[in-house]
Design a protein around this motif. Sequence first.
Motif, PDB file in Angstrom:
ATOM      1  N   PHE A  75       0.826  -1.203   0.000  1.00 62.63           N
ATOM      2  CA  PHE A  75       0.000   0.000   0.000  1.00 62.63           C
ATOM      3  C   PHE A  75       0.866   1.261   0.000  1.00 62.63           C
ATOM      4  CE2 PHE A  75      -2.863   3.237   1.803  1.00 62.63           C
ATOM      5  CZ  PHE A  75      -3.913   3.117   0.904  1.00 62.63           C
ATOM      6  N   ALA A  76       1.981   1.238   0.724  1.00 62.56           N
ATOM      7  CA  ALA A  76       2.878   2.396   0.706  1.00 62.56           C
ATOM      8  C   ALA A  76       3.373   2.668  -0.713  1.00 62.56           C
ATOM      9  CB  ALA A  76       4.058   2.165   1.648  1.00 62.56           C
ATOM     10  N   GLY A  77       3.661   1.599  -1.471  1.00 62.88           N
ATOM     11  CA  GLY A  77       4.060   1.776  -2.858  1.00 62.88           C
ATOM     12  C   GLY A  77       2.942   2.335  -3.711  1.00 62.88           C
ATOM     13  N   MET A  78       1.724   1.893  -3.446  1.00 58.24           N
ATOM     14  CA  MET A  78       0.574   2.436  -4.172  1.00 58.24           C
ATOM     15  C   MET A  78       0.441   3.931  -3.926  1.00 58.24           C
ATOM     16  SD  MET A  78      -2.173  -0.693  -3.438  1.00 58.24           S
ATOM     17  CE  MET A  78      -3.597   0.206  -4.093  1.00 58.24           C
ATOM     18  N   VAL A  79       0.617   4.338  -2.672  1.00 59.70           N
ATOM     19  CA  VAL A  79       0.521   5.758  -2.331  1.00 59.70           C
ATOM     20  C   VAL A  79       1.627   6.541  -3.030  1.00 59.70           C
ATOM     21  CG1 VAL A  79       0.591   7.443  -0.453  1.00 59.70           C
ATOM     22  CG2 VAL A  79      -0.606   5.264  -0.133  1.00 59.70           C
TER      23      VAL A  79
ATOM     24  N   PHE B 222      -4.906   3.203   5.228  1.00 56.52           N
ATOM     25  CA  PHE B 222      -5.172   4.546   4.717  1.00 56.52           C
ATOM     26  C   PHE B 222      -4.722   5.603   5.728  1.00 56.52           C
ATOM     27  CE2 PHE B 222      -7.516   2.025   1.829  1.00 56.52           C
ATOM     28  CZ  PHE B 222      -7.819   2.781   0.716  1.00 56.52           C
ATOM     29  N   LYS B 223      -5.111   5.431   6.978  1.00 56.89           N
ATOM     30  CA  LYS B 223      -4.768   6.401   8.014  1.00 56.89           C
ATOM     31  C   LYS B 223      -3.260   6.540   8.180  1.00 56.89           C
ATOM     32  CE  LYS B 223      -5.274   7.249  12.991  1.00 56.89           C
ATOM     33  NZ  LYS B 223      -5.837   6.722  14.264  1.00 56.89           N
ATOM     34  N   ASP B 224      -2.551   5.414   8.252  1.00 56.18           N
ATOM     35  CA  ASP B 224      -1.114   5.442   8.514  1.00 56.18           C
ATOM     36  C   ASP B 224      -0.320   6.025   7.358  1.00 56.18           C
ATOM     37  OD1 ASP B 224      -1.715   4.274  10.917  1.00 56.18           O
ATOM     38  OD2 ASP B 224      -1.015   2.274  10.394  1.00 56.18           O
ATOM     39  N   ASN B 225      -0.931   6.090   6.176  1.00 53.41           N
ATOM     40  CA  ASN B 225      -0.243   6.662   5.014  1.00 53.41           C
ATOM     41  C   ASN B 225      -0.770   8.043   4.643  1.00 53.41           C
ATOM     42  OD1 ASN B 225       1.701   4.567   3.557  1.00 53.41           O
ATOM     43  ND2 ASN B 225      -0.004   3.417   4.470  1.00 53.41           N
ATOM     44  N   GLY B 226      -1.555   8.617   5.545  1.00 50.22           N
ATOM     45  CA  GLY B 226      -2.039   9.981   5.324  1.00 50.22           C
ATOM     46  C   GLY B 226      -3.044  10.099   4.194  1.00 50.22           C
TER      47      GLY B 226
END
Length: 258
Positions: free
Chosen positions: A127-131, A181-185
């Motif tokens: 998910f971090a990569g998606m962001v 979602f929350k942890d990645n802003g």
Amino acid sequence: MSTHRAVIEQFNEGAEHFDSWSVTKDERMLRGLAEFCELSANDDLLDVACGTGALALYGARRVRSVTGVDISEGMIAVARRNAAERGLANTSFVCRNVERLDLEADRFSVVVSRSAFHHMARHREVFAGMVRCCRPGGRLCIQDVMAYGDEKKDRYFEEMERLIDRSHHLTYGKREFFELFKDNGVKVTGLFESESLLDFHDYVEHVAQTEDSRRAIGRLLTAGLADADIATEFAEHDGRLVWRRKVCTIRGRKADRT
């Protein structure tokens, strides 16, 4: 066997069968997800763990460009063939480990992953990569099966999933999706919970089975149907056994640059 190797081997081997599976090609579900993601003609779409490209190909006629990425060369080969057969020149498919998305940062207006997070041991890295790949102000969406939130049911159905699909890692809960979602802003802008009625025997055969695996699945199914708590998640529909599976679809918006 490592999770990566299990996923690669299974989906390389079964890419053609996966592509023809009824759930993969369910146009109603594809249309619903495209509408939920608010796809438009100005969008550049990234489909993460795209498989044989069903969502990417569906979205290609609705957006400016589509890129699909998947760890399986077999899946990517089928996706490229499907795009060529449909004459979709605005599509690109690349084989990558989605835990290390090395695509251009801030490139895509919509980044989505459909029915894949349950394969991912390092889902936070994915998910971090998606962001990172999503442009500021862009949209991110995950759609996947969701844990029942009942310890007994989750224990039983996780065992069932692993018997059916050796690449299955874990079914995540709604709270875990929200935390991503929350942890990645990323601000959550939409949530849709639904129930999918999976044809049980069709689901079993969406990946290659051995006679031993079929016997093990059959034994576990018999035990589940005899248990009043577990049996509530099975039903009969048009003479077929169906499995009630919760699905979570969650959408968010990446913050604009300040």
